[in-house]
Design a protein around this motif. Structure first.
Motif, mmCIF file in Angstrom:
data_model
loop_
_atom_site.group_PDB
_atom_site.id
_atom_site.type_symbol
_atom_site.label_atom_id
_atom_site.label_comp_id
_atom_site.label_asym_id
_atom_site.label_seq_id
_atom_site.Cartn_x
_atom_site.Cartn_y
_atom_site.Cartn_z
ATOM 1 N N TYR A 198 -1.618 3.181 -11.084
ATOM 2 C CA TYR A 198 -1.409 1.963 -11.052
ATOM 3 C C TYR A 198 -1.632 1.284 -9.872
ATOM 4 O O TYR A 198 -0.736 1.193 -9.059
ATOM 5 N N PRO A 199 -2.647 0.828 -9.444
ATOM 6 C CA PRO A 199 -2.990 0.010 -8.196
ATOM 7 C C PRO A 199 -2.093 -1.181 -8.051
ATOM 8 O O PRO A 199 -1.611 -1.621 -7.022
ATOM 9 N N TYR A 200 -1.738 -1.739 -9.205
ATOM 10 C CA TYR A 200 -0.834 -2.963 -9.431
ATOM 11 C C TYR A 200 0.370 -2.692 -8.552
ATOM 12 O O TYR A 200 0.630 -3.402 -7.603
ATOM 13 N N PHE A 201 1.028 -1.789 -8.742
ATOM 14 C CA PHE A 201 2.314 -1.144 -8.064
ATOM 15 C C PHE A 201 1.948 -0.683 -6.591
ATOM 16 O O PHE A 201 2.911 -1.314 -5.668
ATOM 17 N N THR A 202 1.102 -0.258 -6.294
ATOM 18 C CA THR A 202 0.792 -0.052 -4.971
ATOM 19 C C THR A 202 0.647 -1.232 -4.327
ATOM 20 O O THR A 202 1.167 -1.307 -3.052
ATOM 21 N N TYR A 203 -0.263 -2.170 -4.770
ATOM 22 C CA TYR A 203 -0.623 -3.305 -4.001
ATOM 23 C C TYR A 203 0.828 -4.207 -3.756
ATOM 24 O O TYR A 203 1.057 -4.780 -2.775
ATOM 25 N N THR A 204 1.627 -4.285 -5.046
ATOM 26 C CA THR A 204 2.862 -5.294 -4.919
ATOM 27 C C THR A 204 3.918 -4.611 -4.096
ATOM 28 O O THR A 204 4.813 -5.490 -3.710
#
Length: 335
Positions: A198-204
């Motif tokens: 999940y790149p989303y969680f890494t980014y956020t």
């Protein structure tokens, strides 16, 4: 306004099955069928949506009877979960594993089972049950003449204590305690490891520290140079980090399947239909090519089919490709 109308027409075309054939480029992509909603269509309708949209693989988190009956004879490949609440029984008792296989696999001979996923993102002390449970399910499938169905488990990306650069990747100290036996089992049986990416969680987690384009597959060039390997997106970097960490613990021959990946359309930082559409469409288009360290298709399951109203408020309710009324949240093509 005209652009919005085109998008709406495109979404309607998808829903009606314009992309009904399963193209070569989509063979690596499936979609997770989550059921944590009070207002979802019946499974028979959902299976029709998979077929109409050219989605050739499905992940079920538990062996739901109605869904398994509906997916039989469709040719849709199925990953079925042995959920966490049965893990201790499966680990302790070969007889319990044989019963589970009899009731949930053998009972559905028309279903094209691909994997049994024993446990989902198990952590803490329960993770010590993973390898014994996988062994018992494997033995039960073999005894039933079903050893073509691979036995695996799905892990969270949070077990990566270090992920960047990929060459430095390592599991957390807790994960190292159970991943060794799991990877030894997978290497011996020829099964993949499944992992959420999940790149989303890494980014956020720290949005000021990363260009969102790196997370969304739209960075114009290399962002992370790791020796001979250049990374233009965070998905590839995370997948290769898993491979490096796996290789450190006896899993150098074990392939990785991405058991979940996606982007929410509402409820949190950078969670918009536009970003979700960009991420998921680029993911579909990308996974056939592989990563810098591992070229070739990456079997990947998008999360998920529907927005689910029984999940926690916020982003957790907004990962779906579809609303419960079967309309697309944003246009997407599996073509």
């Amino acid at each position: 306004m005209a652009r919005q109308g085109v998008a709406s027409m495109f979404a309607l075309a998808l829903l009606l099955g314009v992309f009904a054939s399963v193209p070569q480029s989509a063979e690596s992509i499936g979609v997770s069928y989550g059921m944590s909603g009070t207002n979802l269509p019946p499974p028979s309708t959902v299976i029709g949506m998979y077929t109409a949209n050219g989605i050739s693989s499905m992940r079920l988190y538990a062996p739901d009877q109605a869904a398994l009956q509906a997916v039989g004879d469709t040719g849709i490949s199925v990953v079925v979960g042995a959920p966490n609440d049965v893990l201790s029984n499966l680990a302790a008792s070969p007889a319990a594993a044989a019963s589970w296989v009899r009731n949930n696999i053998q009972a559905y001979p028309s279903v094209s089972f691909r994997y049994v996923c024993v446990g989902n993102e198990v952590d803490g002390g329960a993770a010590q049950n993973l390898a014994p449970a996988m062994e018992n399910v494997y033995s039960a499938l073999a005894a039933a003449g079903l050893d073509d169905i691979k036995v695996t488990t799905s892990v969270s990306q949070s077990i990566l204590g270090v992920y960047s650069p990929p060459s430095a990747a390592e599991f957390t100290s807790e994960a190292r305690g159970f991943m060794g036996p799991v990877l030894q089992f997978l290497a011996r049986t020829g099964a993949p490891l499944m992992a959420s990416v999940y790149p989303y969680f890494t980014y956020t987690y720290n949005p000021t520290a990363m260009d969102i384009n790196y997370a969304l597959f739209i960075a114009p060039g290399t962002i992370v140079q790791d020796g001979a390997y250049g990374y233009q997106n965070l998905f590839d970097a995370t997948v290769d980090a898993f491979y490096v960490a796996m290789g450190n613990h006896g899993g150098s021959s074990v392939p990785l399947v991405v058991s979940e990946s996606g982007w929410p359309s509402s409820g949190g930082i950078a969670a918009t239909p536009e970003n979700a559409g960009i991420y998921n469409q680029n993911l579909i288009n990308h996974v056939g090519r592989g990563t810098p360290r591992h070229p070739g298709a990456i079997e990947t399951y998008l999360f998920s089919m529907f927005n689910e109203n029984l999940k926690d408020n916020g982003v957790e309710q907004n990962w779906g490709l579809f609303y419960p009324d079967m309309k697309h949240v944003y246009p997407i093509s599996f073509n």
